[in-house]
Scaffold this motif. Structure first.
Motif, PDB file in Angstrom:
ATOM      1  N   THR A  36       0.828  -1.215   0.000  1.00  0.00           N
ATOM      2  CA  THR A  36       0.000   0.000   0.000  1.00  0.00           C
ATOM      3  C   THR A  36       0.857   1.258   0.000  1.00  0.00           C
ATOM      4  O   THR A  36       0.584   2.214  -0.741  1.00  0.00           O
ATOM      5  CB  THR A  36      -0.935   0.016   1.220  1.00  0.00           C
ATOM      6  N   ASN A  37       1.910   1.263   0.799  1.00  0.00           N
ATOM      7  CA  ASN A  37       2.693   2.483   1.004  1.00  0.00           C
ATOM      8  C   ASN A  37       3.847   2.663   0.032  1.00  0.00           C
ATOM      9  O   ASN A  37       4.264   3.803  -0.221  1.00  0.00           O
ATOM     10  CB  ASN A  37       3.234   2.522   2.430  1.00  0.00           C
ATOM     11  N   TYR A  38       4.380   1.562  -0.505  1.00  0.00           N
ATOM     12  CA  TYR A  38       5.641   1.675  -1.232  1.00  0.00           C
ATOM     13  C   TYR A  38       5.599   1.094  -2.646  1.00  0.00           C
ATOM     14  O   TYR A  38       6.650   0.875  -3.250  1.00  0.00           O
ATOM     15  CB  TYR A  38       6.765   0.993  -0.430  1.00  0.00           C
ATOM     16  N   THR A  39       4.401   0.850  -3.188  1.00  0.00           N
ATOM     17  CA  THR A  39       4.300   0.326  -4.547  1.00  0.00           C
ATOM     18  C   THR A  39       3.180   1.031  -5.302  1.00  0.00           C
ATOM     19  O   THR A  39       2.373   1.757  -4.713  1.00  0.00           O
ATOM     20  CB  THR A  39       4.011  -1.196  -4.555  1.00  0.00           C
ATOM     21  N   ASN A  40       3.118   0.774  -6.604  1.00  0.00           N
ATOM     22  CA  ASN A  40       2.043   1.360  -7.417  1.00  0.00           C
ATOM     23  C   ASN A  40       0.876   0.398  -7.594  1.00  0.00           C
ATOM     24  O   ASN A  40       0.073   0.544  -8.528  1.00  0.00           O
ATOM     25  CB  ASN A  40       2.581   1.811  -8.777  1.00  0.00           C
ATOM     26  N   PHE A  41       0.752  -0.571  -6.694  1.00  0.00           N
ATOM     27  CA  PHE A  41      -0.338  -1.542  -6.776  1.00  0.00           C
ATOM     28  C   PHE A  41      -1.697  -0.848  -6.773  1.00  0.00           C
ATOM     29  O   PHE A  41      -2.582  -1.174  -7.575  1.00  0.00           O
ATOM     30  CB  PHE A  41      -0.245  -2.527  -5.606  1.00  0.00           C
ATOM     31  N   GLY A  42      -1.883   0.107  -5.890  1.00  0.00           N
ATOM     32  CA  GLY A  42      -3.169   0.794  -5.792  1.00  0.00           C
ATOM     33  C   GLY A  42      -3.546   1.504  -7.073  1.00  0.00           C
ATOM     34  O   GLY A  42      -4.720   1.520  -7.473  1.00  0.00           O
ATOM     35  N   GLN A  43      -2.549   2.066  -7.739  1.00  0.00           N
ATOM     36  CA  GLN A  43      -2.809   2.810  -8.969  1.00  0.00           C
ATOM     37  C   GLN A  43      -3.252   1.890 -10.108  1.00  0.00           C
ATOM     38  O   GLN A  43      -4.059   2.282 -10.965  1.00  0.00           O
ATOM     39  CB  GLN A  43      -1.546   3.581  -9.374  1.00  0.00           C
ATOM     40  N   TYR A  44      -2.717   0.667 -10.112  1.00  0.00           N
ATOM     41  CA  TYR A  44      -3.003  -0.260 -11.219  1.00  0.00           C
ATOM     42  C   TYR A  44      -3.628  -1.564 -10.718  1.00  0.00           C
ATOM     43  O   TYR A  44      -3.495  -2.607 -11.355  1.00  0.00           O
ATOM     44  CB  TYR A  44      -1.707  -0.580 -11.974  1.00  0.00           C
ATOM     45  N   GLU A  45      -4.334  -1.500  -9.601  1.00  0.00           N
ATOM     46  CA  GLU A  45      -4.854  -2.721  -8.984  1.00  0.00           C
ATOM     47  C   GLU A  45      -5.774  -3.501  -9.926  1.00  0.00           C
ATOM     48  O   GLU A  45      -5.670  -4.735 -10.023  1.00  0.00           O
ATOM     49  CB  GLU A  45      -5.597  -2.379  -7.688  1.00  0.00           C
ATOM     50  N   LYS A  46      -6.651  -2.825 -10.614  1.00  0.00           N
ATOM     51  CA  LYS A  46      -7.588  -3.507 -11.501  1.00  0.00           C
ATOM     52  C   LYS A  46      -6.843  -4.273 -12.586  1.00  0.00           C
ATOM     53  O   LYS A  46      -7.130  -5.452 -12.864  1.00  0.00           O
ATOM     54  CB  LYS A  46      -8.545  -2.499 -12.127  1.00  0.00           C
ATOM     55  N   GLU A  47      -5.875  -3.607 -13.206  1.00  0.00           N
ATOM     56  CA  GLU A  47      -5.117  -4.240 -14.285  1.00  0.00           C
ATOM     57  C   GLU A  47      -4.302  -5.426 -13.764  1.00  0.00           C
ATOM     58  O   GLU A  47      -4.215  -6.472 -14.433  1.00  0.00           O
ATOM     59  CB  GLU A  47      -4.167  -3.223 -14.938  1.00  0.00           C
ATOM     60  N   ILE A  48      -3.734  -5.280 -12.578  1.00  0.00           N
ATOM     61  CA  ILE A  48      -2.912  -6.350 -12.007  1.00  0.00           C
ATOM     62  C   ILE A  48      -3.763  -7.574 -11.699  1.00  0.00           C
ATOM     63  O   ILE A  48      -3.418  -8.706 -12.060  1.00  0.00           O
ATOM     64  CB  ILE A  48      -2.179  -5.840 -10.749  1.00  0.00           C
ATOM     65  N   ARG A  49      -4.867  -7.358 -11.027  1.00  0.00           N
ATOM     66  CA  ARG A  49      -5.735  -8.490 -10.670  1.00  0.00           C
ATOM     67  C   ARG A  49      -6.256  -9.206 -11.919  1.00  0.00           C
ATOM     68  O   ARG A  49      -6.290 -10.437 -11.982  1.00  0.00           O
ATOM     69  CB  ARG A  49      -6.890  -8.009  -9.795  1.00  0.00           C
ATOM     70  N   GLU A  50      -6.657  -8.449 -12.894  1.00  0.00           N
ATOM     71  CA  GLU A  50      -7.199  -9.038 -14.114  1.00  0.00           C
ATOM     72  C   GLU A  50      -6.122  -9.823 -14.872  1.00  0.00           C
ATOM     73  O   GLU A  50      -6.386 -10.906 -15.408  1.00  0.00           O
ATOM     74  CB  GLU A  50      -7.779  -7.934 -15.012  1.00  0.00           C
ATOM     75  N   HIS A  51      -4.928  -9.275 -14.907  1.00  0.00           N
ATOM     76  CA  HIS A  51      -3.843  -9.895 -15.680  1.00  0.00           C
ATOM     77  C   HIS A  51      -3.502 -11.293 -15.174  1.00  0.00           C
ATOM     78  O   HIS A  51      -3.295 -12.218 -15.976  1.00  0.00           O
ATOM     79  CB  HIS A  51      -2.596  -9.008 -15.620  1.00  0.00           C
ATOM     80  N   PHE A  52      -3.428 -11.480 -13.858  1.00  0.00           N
ATOM     81  CA  PHE A  52      -2.944 -12.746 -13.305  1.00  0.00           C
ATOM     82  C   PHE A  52      -4.045 -13.790 -13.118  1.00  0.00           C
ATOM     83  O   PHE A  52      -3.752 -14.921 -12.718  1.00  0.00           O
ATOM     84  CB  PHE A  52      -2.219 -12.494 -11.979  1.00  0.00           C
ATOM     85  N   LYS A  53      -5.292 -13.444 -13.434  1.00  0.00           N
ATOM     86  CA  LYS A  53      -6.406 -14.391 -13.239  1.00  0.00           C
ATOM     87  C   LYS A  53      -6.205 -15.702 -13.991  1.00  0.00           C
ATOM     88  O   LYS A  53      -6.534 -16.781 -13.503  1.00  0.00           O
ATOM     89  CB  LYS A  53      -7.728 -13.747 -13.680  1.00  0.00           C
ATOM     90  N   GLU A  54      -5.691 -15.622 -15.201  1.00  0.00           N
ATOM     91  CA  GLU A  54      -5.588 -16.825 -16.038  1.00  0.00           C
ATOM     92  C   GLU A  54      -4.481 -17.770 -15.583  1.00  0.00           C
ATOM     93  O   GLU A  54      -4.474 -18.954 -15.956  1.00  0.00           O
ATOM     94  CB  GLU A  54      -5.345 -16.432 -17.489  1.00  0.00           C
ATOM     95  N   TYR A  55      -3.539 -17.276 -14.767  1.00  0.00           N
ATOM     96  CA  TYR A  55      -2.386 -18.085 -14.405  1.00  0.00           C
ATOM     97  C   TYR A  55      -2.649 -18.860 -13.109  1.00  0.00           C
ATOM     98  O   TYR A  55      -2.068 -18.591 -12.059  1.00  0.00           O
ATOM     99  CB  TYR A  55      -1.145 -17.204 -14.279  1.00  0.00           C
ATOM    100  N   THR A  56      -3.519 -19.811 -13.193  1.00  0.00           N
ATOM    101  CA  THR A  56      -3.915 -20.583 -12.023  1.00  0.00           C
ATOM    102  C   THR A  56      -2.896 -21.680 -11.724  1.00  0.00           C
ATOM    103  O   THR A  56      -2.128 -22.094 -12.610  1.00  0.00           O
ATOM    104  CB  THR A  56      -5.282 -21.238 -12.251  1.00  0.00           C
ATOM    105  N   PRO A  57      -2.877 -22.200 -10.503  1.00  0.00           N
ATOM    106  CA  PRO A  57      -1.996 -23.335 -10.202  1.00  0.00           C
ATOM    107  C   PRO A  57      -2.273 -24.543 -11.092  1.00  0.00           C
ATOM    108  O   PRO A  57      -1.342 -25.274 -11.463  1.00  0.00           O
ATOM    109  CB  PRO A  57      -2.300 -23.628  -8.733  1.00  0.00           C
TER     110      PRO A  57
END
Length: 740
Positions: A275-296
């Motif tokens: 939360t404090n030291y990354t740009n995750f919040g700024q691009y959270e939607k894109e990040i979550r959507e991107h990794f959805k397909e890469y399941t175990p």
């Protein structure tokens, strides 16, 4: 065994009396210690540069041991470091400058060397460089060398060298690019000792004899850390680890992506750090959507690692911190065409764990600032570096920005892209065995009219040279060596020459100054108009770094440590000062803003059904140590490591001669059966197969593992999405057959 026991064994024999006299002389205590001295050194075999305490008697190096208080070695040396005298006193060392008389070039050709003096050598080199620049421009020069030391870099800058190529694409280039944009720069420091969960993709951290890392992982496990290892080989580290998973070669990326999927989808990441030291919040939607397909489950189909294990390891990694995925060189970064994406995914895993520049994670070295030559003696403006790149790296913008060149594309550039462009090449401390497809490089080098090679041994590259220059080694030089691998507080070690360079050897800094005088004199003068002197420069660096009045004063002390607490960073050297999971700068230049799955370049087929793996034995450094008498005795040559299950299927027994073939070549060598390798793999040690007959121990021994590894063109790298320039040095598949 001592003198008394030896004499008892010899009593009653005819030879007892003369033997006793000889042994009295051999075992007699030194009459005086006045001719014995010790100096502080720093190992020059590999990059941690472990501290050395060297004992010299009558001007001869007698003994080396670890330097107490040294952060890198922890007061210890590996086999390579302990064999220092074997390098210094190798009877095959190049001893004086030589020029070629046989115009026919090849690894198996006799150059017909004639001894010359340094002045003739330097005058000839300067004349050929000057002529090439005048007739063909700066692009006609090729320097195959690292950019260090700073005097050598200054010389190349002063003459406008466009084509400087090094091995970094076979080592850590991709990771350096990825870390620059995700966390703010390549970090060598990993606080393994304070980690609680260590995840290793392929890296045989214990067998590689990087003491600083081996000590850390051993200390961590002793303190209760869990070590998990993914590796096709049941390596030394795999045997040490709490868990070993025999992953399919080249599929590490799939597992890393699936771990990110679990950590992000289940919100297991370190929320305070993210939360404090990354740009995750700024691009959270894109990040979550991107990794959805890469399941175990998806990753299991590619890696052979059960989905349940992947998910469990991801949860353990996120919930049992501090956790870290260390990445050093080669193994994770340069092996496959998807090495760039793997580096990217590993950097994200470390960010999600919240251990960037934190205890138990990757951190940035705290260092003493030592000025370079350009800071001490500011140069005139350097000429613009204009011209074509023979390795084609302008097609990879982030590699072009980095400054390093590409070994893996050099031969294609010389032969196919820009034939005849290079008129003069200067090789410094590189042998042809370092390249994929050495035979292709051999053919490419024949197209260059004038080649200079500088090294300490008469290796295969020396055999291709028109002028050979004998290099001093680290034991014959003075320098200031800072700590980067274990550097939670700043430390500097004095590299003090154990003796003056023997024979007529010189350092590359000397060559830089002397060629600079001939080709770019304005860049090699002090403000007072005097020629730059390397010893005076070192004294000034020492003084400006507040290490002493001069180098001699600091060398008497040997080591300097700044005692200070480790204070974690709150800002990082990337856009906006925050670590980047989503990297918009990559997208701006046509690369991937988040890591995507790419298969390895070469996949098994009916013709080539087995994965080809290579490794560097722990007692060797790539291809530079095989002629050391001490190390050669430990590991003299290579063999084909074949899984026993596969050998039985093919009717191969231990010691049988076998042929391994890839789409670019074949090697023949004895079989060595093993139970510690996946049954679809074949493994060969790197560093052997030197052709030079002037290397009495290594010449003609073993085979070149690189003969099976396809080099690449820059178009190949672009097509594969290899935007970090990984060299694919293990990206081959092979066939295997027993020879009758």
């Amino acid at each position: 065994m001592n003198r008394r026991n030896w004499l008892k064994m010899s009593a009653g024999t005819v030879a007892a009396a003369p033997l006793a006299h000889a042994l009295e002389t051999w075992f007699r205590p030194a009459e005086t210690a006045a001719n014995i001295r010790t100096v502080t050194q720093a190992c020059g075999i590999c990059s941690p540069a472990c501290g050395i305490k060297a004992t010299i008697q009558d001007g001869v190096l007698r003994f080396v041991e670890g330097l107490p208080g040294d952060f890198s070695g922890g007061g210890k040396l590996c086999g390579k470091g302990a064999s220092a005298a074997g390098f210094l006193y190798d009877p095959d060392r190049l001893k004086y400058p030589m020029k070629r008389t046989n115009p026919k070039k090849g690894f198996d050709e006799d150059p017909g060397w004639v001894r010359i003096g340094w002045e003739e050598a330097l005058d000839t080199i300067a004349a050929r460089i000057g002529e090439a620049k005048r007739l063909k421009g700066n692009e006609s020069l090729l320097f195959v060398t690292l950019a260090a030391p700073d005097l050598w870099s200054r010389f190349m800058n002063a003459i406008g060298v466009v084509n400087r190529v090094d091995h970094i694409d076979e080592c850590f280039l991709s990771d350096r690019i990825i870390q620059r944009y995700t966390t703010g720069g390549k970090s060598w420091g990993v606080d393994l000792a304070n980690s609680k969960y260590i995840l290793l993709f392929g890296w045989d951290i214990l067998a590689k004899n990087k003491i600083v890392y081996a000590n850390g992982v051993v200390e961590a496990k002793a303190a209760g850390a869990k070590v998990v290892c993914f590796n096709p080989q049941h390596s030394a580290t795999a045997r040490f680890a709490d868990e070993w998973h025999p992953i399919r070669p080249g599929s590490d990326l799939a597992v890393a992506l699936a771990m990110i999927n679990v950590i992000v989808s289940e919100d297991l990441y370190n929320k305070e750090f993210v939360t404090n030291y990354t740009n995750f919040g700024q691009y959270e939607k894109e990040i979550r959507e991107h990794f959805k397909e890469y399941t175990p489950q998806w990753a299991e189909s590619l890696s052979d690692i059960p989905a349940a294990d992947i998910a469990r390891i991801a949860r353990e990694f996120a919930g049992n911190g501090p956790a870290v995925v260390p990445a050093h060189k080669k193994t994770l970064v340069a092996n496959y065409a998807n090495g760039t994406q793997l580096s990217f995914a590993i950097s994200i895993l470390n960010i999600l764990a919240g251990t960037i520049d934190r205890p138990g994670g990757r951190y940035f070295a705290r260092a003493v600032s030592i000025p370079g030559v350009d800071a001490v003696y500011p140069p005139p403006a350097y000429p613009a570096k204009t011209g074509r790149r023979v390795d084609g790296k302008e097609k990879l913008p982030f590699v072009l920005e980095d400054g390093s060149g590409m070994f893996s594309t050099l031969a294609d550039g010389l032969m196919n892209q820009y034939p005849g462009m290079i008129q003069v090449a200067f090789f410094n401390a590189y042998t042809a065995l370092a390249f994929p497809e050495p035979t292709k490089l051999e053919a490419a080098l024949r197209t260059i009219p004038f080649i200079v090679a500088m090294d300490f041994l008469p290796n295969d590259t020396i055999s291709m040279a028109d002028i050979a220059l004998p290099s001093a080694i680290y034991l014959e030089t003075n320098d200031l060596v800072t700590r980067e691998y274990e550097a939670r507080m700043p430390q500097v070690v004095a590299r003090t020459a154990v003796a003056a360079p023997i024979f007529e050897t010189k350092g590359i800094g000397y060559v830089a100054i002397e060629l600079g005088k001939r080709l770019a004199p304005d860049y090699f003068k002090t403000p007072a108009g005097e020629w730059i002197n390397a010893n005076t420069l070192l004294d000034e660096k020492t003084r400006r770094a507040n290490l002493g009045a001069n180098f001699a004063e600091f060398a008497a002390k040997g080591i300097h440590t700044v005692q200070q607490p480790f204070v974690p960073r709150t800002t990082f050297g990337v856009a906006g000062g925050k670590c980047q999971i989503y990297v918009p700068q990559f997208g701006e230049k046509g690369a991937e803003v988040l890591p995507k799955w790419h298969p390895k370049r070469e996949l098994p087929s009916a013709e080539y059904p087995y994965y080809y793996l290579t490794f560097i034995p722990g007692v060797h450094k790539r291809n530079t140590t095989q002629n050391n008498a001490i190390l050669n005795e430990m590991f003299p040559t290579n063999a084909a490591l074949i899984p026993a299950q596969l050998a039985t299927k093919l009717g191969i027994k231990n010691g049988d001669m076998v042929r391994i073939r890839s789409r670019v070549g074949a090697i023949e060598l004895p079989a060595q059966l093993t139970e510690r390798l996946r049954p679809d793999c074949v493994m060969v040690a790197h560093g052997f197969g030197h052709r030079s007959k002037r290397m009495s121990l290594a010449g003609g021994k073993g085979v070149r593992d690189g003969d099976l590894v396809p080099a690449q063109s820059m178009d190949d790298a672009v097509k594969a999405g290899n935007f970090g320039g990984a060299s694919c040095i293990m990206d081959a598949v092979v066939s295997l057959e027993k020879l009758s």
